[in-house]
Design a protein around this motif. Sequence first.
Motif, PDB file in Angstrom:
ATOM      1  N   THR A 236     110.438  10.575 -33.489  1.00 20.60           N
ATOM      2  CA  THR A 236     109.877  11.436 -32.451  1.00 20.60           C
ATOM      3  C   THR A 236     108.446  11.814 -32.819  1.00 20.60           C
ATOM      4  OG1 THR A 236     110.926  13.347 -33.527  1.00 20.60           O
ATOM      5  CG2 THR A 236     112.077  12.382 -31.637  1.00 20.60           C
TER       6      THR A 236
ATOM      7  N   ASP B 122     116.010  -4.076 -29.660  1.00 11.42           N
ATOM      8  CA  ASP B 122     116.196  -3.014 -28.652  1.00 11.42           C
ATOM      9  C   ASP B 122     115.186  -1.884 -28.848  1.00 11.42           C
ATOM     10  OD1 ASP B 122     118.448  -4.404 -27.657  1.00 11.42           O
ATOM     11  OD2 ASP B 122     119.727  -3.458 -29.141  1.00 11.42           O
TER      12      ASP B 122
ATOM     13  N   ARG C 263     112.189   0.551 -27.950  1.00  8.18           N
ATOM     14  CA  ARG C 263     111.592   1.127 -26.745  1.00  8.18           C
ATOM     15  C   ARG C 263     111.042   2.510 -27.070  1.00  8.18           C
ATOM     16  NH1 ARG C 263     116.969   2.218 -26.747  1.00  8.18           N
ATOM     17  NH2 ARG C 263     117.691   4.206 -25.880  1.00  8.18           N
ATOM     18  N   MET C 264     110.062   2.928 -26.282  1.00  8.29           N
ATOM     19  CA  MET C 264     109.544   4.292 -26.382  1.00  8.29           C
ATOM     20  C   MET C 264     109.754   4.977 -25.042  1.00  8.29           C
ATOM     21  SD  MET C 264     105.835   5.777 -27.655  1.00  8.29           S
ATOM     22  CE  MET C 264     104.859   5.282 -26.227  1.00  8.29           C
ATOM     23  N   GLU C 265     110.267   6.198 -25.088  1.00 10.68           N
ATOM     24  CA  GLU C 265     110.546   6.955 -23.875  1.00 10.68           C
ATOM     25  C   GLU C 265     109.875   8.317 -23.944  1.00 10.68           C
ATOM     26  OE1 GLU C 265     114.751   7.307 -23.400  1.00 10.68           O
ATOM     27  OE2 GLU C 265     115.088   5.118 -23.273  1.00 10.68           O
ATOM     28  N   ASP C 266     109.389   8.780 -22.793  1.00 12.19           N
ATOM     29  CA  ASP C 266     108.913  10.157 -22.675  1.00 12.19           C
ATOM     30  C   ASP C 266     110.107  11.081 -22.516  1.00 12.19           C
ATOM     31  OD1 ASP C 266     106.213   9.497 -22.822  1.00 12.19           O
ATOM     32  OD2 ASP C 266     106.045   9.221 -20.664  1.00 12.19           O
ATOM     33  N   LYS C 267     110.095  12.192 -23.235  1.00  9.77           N
ATOM     34  CA  LYS C 267     111.185  13.152 -23.195  1.00  9.77           C
ATOM     35  C   LYS C 267     110.627  14.550 -22.972  1.00  9.77           C
ATOM     36  CE  LYS C 267     114.534  10.256 -24.385  1.00  9.77           C
ATOM     37  NZ  LYS C 267     115.710   9.968 -23.519  1.00  9.77           N
TER      38      LYS C 267
ATOM     39  N   THR D 230     106.630  18.220 -23.806  1.00 11.52           N
ATOM     40  CA  THR D 230     106.779  16.784 -23.619  1.00 11.52           C
ATOM     41  C   THR D 230     106.516  16.078 -24.944  1.00 11.52           C
ATOM     42  OG1 THR D 230     106.075  16.898 -21.299  1.00 11.52           O
ATOM     43  CG2 THR D 230     105.933  14.759 -22.375  1.00 11.52           C
TER      44      THR D 230
ATOM     45  N   GLN E 238     107.476  12.083 -27.250  1.00 11.70           N
ATOM     46  CA  GLN E 238     107.908  10.706 -27.146  1.00 11.70           C
ATOM     47  C   GLN E 238     108.955  10.412 -28.209  1.00 11.70           C
ATOM     48  OE1 GLN E 238     104.453  11.495 -26.910  1.00 11.70           O
ATOM     49  NE2 GLN E 238     104.845  11.370 -24.707  1.00 11.70           N
TER      50      GLN E 238
END
Length: 210
Positions: free
Chosen positions: A152, A188, A190-194, A200, A202
């Motif tokens: 994170t 697998d 990946r990077m996601e915004d959370k 906010t 990543q």
Amino acid sequence: MLLSKIGQQLGHPTQSLLGWMVKRFLLWHNEVLEKNAVRLCGIQPDDTVLEVGFGPGLGLEFTASLLSGTRGKLFGVDYSEFMCKLASKRVQGHIASGKVTLYHDRVEAMPLPDSTVDKVFHCNCYYFWPDLRAGTAEIHRVMKPGGQMVATLKVHSLAKLASKKILTGENWHPEAYIDALQATGFTDIRMEDKKDKHITYQAIFATASK
């Protein structure tokens, strides 16, 4: 000169005034990242878990509460002797019981056997490693096939630090870390915004290849 020293302390805090300031900053700035890294890992009571760059020990504390007292194990590796001392005090009861083991070591040379760890997490950490591929290769080595890794970070905050020359080089870019993960056997990715309330951040996910 001062900004350079701050950057050095962020990567390797020492027992000093600046190191103490970094500790306070990490406790405040990283709490949300630590909690969510632990949550996103999907830790089960019997898992063997590793935190890389555990700092003052917030993530260790959160994780230890999720693990079984008899079968769950938690390992931590941090290059800073000062942070190791602080974290050891924070989780001293879990260390005494054998649930938690901490190492003062580098990520690229961890004293753990091959294929022993189910879950790995870290926050605000990878861009301080001297060699990203050596670090990700070592993480992959200690993970069981199919194990989950979560990192994170706050990309916006890192960009600010880089613009002020507190962070140097290009490794702070998440793309550099993702490239290293791909090159050392992870899948697998990946990077996601959370979001956590108003914050906010990543999260980068990767799975150890089978």
